[in-house]
Design a protein around this motif. Structure first.
Motif: not given
Length: 302
Positions: A39-57
């Protein structure tokens, strides 16, 4: 909410399952961290997400322990399931030294309910609550597709960079010594066991058969241990005479066997026992059947 990738894979965010969009297979449930990551990857479709943000969310906000290993397992599992369902291209791309992203090349559609039509999801949306910018240059994003299969290597390298250089080598050497020690111990045990078994079977139970002669229509053999002496001529003649007195008749495929054994001891000390049996040869099966020698007037002869 339901999402569809490349018109092939259906992601049901409400129950946390992935399934073929043509309903040709059963839905596969995924874990809650995997669902939140997707869901987090879909919310930022086409945009990279930092690992630390993924860990938190995905983990920290839910009271769970986050780590590179947990993230690696979630990404790997999602990739395998989606690939099995018909999307050969990697859905989740690795952005080197940054994080992950849902690739722009993947067609993403969504709908609120099962009766509605799917709507194309735009790849330009970006979450406003991110603590820092997520975008990187287009050139680096193009390179990320070449690193989709290097997530394990990248994580291992990052973890090694934070380890003291003098710690890994002793631990690795110690593990190798333990491994070789176990292998040598097992090999030694098997070697000793093989020698013991060979000595036990070849010496303890080794026997030989000696031809005593012919009594009537029967050939007479004697079975004795290798440690016992070969019976003398007087004993041979006595046993052949005993068989002749019993008027024993043998077919061509039969013979008489005298078994000399001290395993069943007599109540009189120093006395050996002789067991007479009739053996039938079954040549097609290469086996022999032996039973107590009998005649019309007497039971088993001893």
């Amino acid at each position: 909410m339901e999402y569809r990738f490349n018109d092939r894979v259906l992601f049901d965010a409400d129950i946390g399952t992935l399934s073929p969009s043509d309903l040709s297979g059963e839905p596969i449930p995924i874990s809650n961290p995997s669902k939140r990551l997707l869901l987090l990857l879909i919310d930022h479709y086409g945009m990279p997400i930092n690992r630390e943000v993924i860990f938190k969310k995905v983990w920290d906000d839910y009271g769970m322990i986050s780590s590179n290993n947990n993230l690696n397992q979630c990404v790997s599992k999602l990739r395998r399931i989606i690939k099995v369902m018909g999307i050969d291209d990697e859905l989740i791309a690795t952005v080197p030294k940054l994080g992950f992203m849902l690739r722009r090349e993947i067609l993403v559609e969504f709908r609120q309910g099962g009766d509605e039509e799917f709507t194309l999801l735009s790849s330009t949306s970006e979450s406003a609550d991110m603590p820092y910018p997520l975008a990187v240059g287009d050139a680096e994003l193009e390179m990320s597709a070449d690193y989709d299969d290097e997530i394990d290597l990248e994580i291992d390298v990052e973890e090694e960079e934070h380890q003291p250089p003098d710690v890994e080598t002793p631990i690795s050497a110690d593990k190798k010594r333990w491994g070789w020690g176990i292998i040598c111990a097992l090999a030694g045990f098997i070697f000793v066991l093989g020698i013991g078994t060979t000595m036990y079977t070849t010496n303890s139970f080794a026997r030989q058969e000696v031809f005593l002669g012919k009594a009537g229509t029967c050939k007479v053999f004697m079975s004795t241990s290798t440690s016992s002496s070969v019976p003398g001529a007087s004993l041979n003649q006595d046993m052949l005479s005993y068989v002749e007195q019993k008027k024993t008749v043998c077919r061509p495929d039969e013979y008489l066997l005298v078994v000399r054994s001290n395993q069943v001891r007599s109540f009189i000390s120093g006395v050996n026992r002789m067991f007479f049996v009739r053996c039938t040869i079954v040549r097609e099966h290469r086996i022999e059947f032996c039973s107590g020698m009998e005649n019309d007037n007497s039971p088993l002869l001893l």
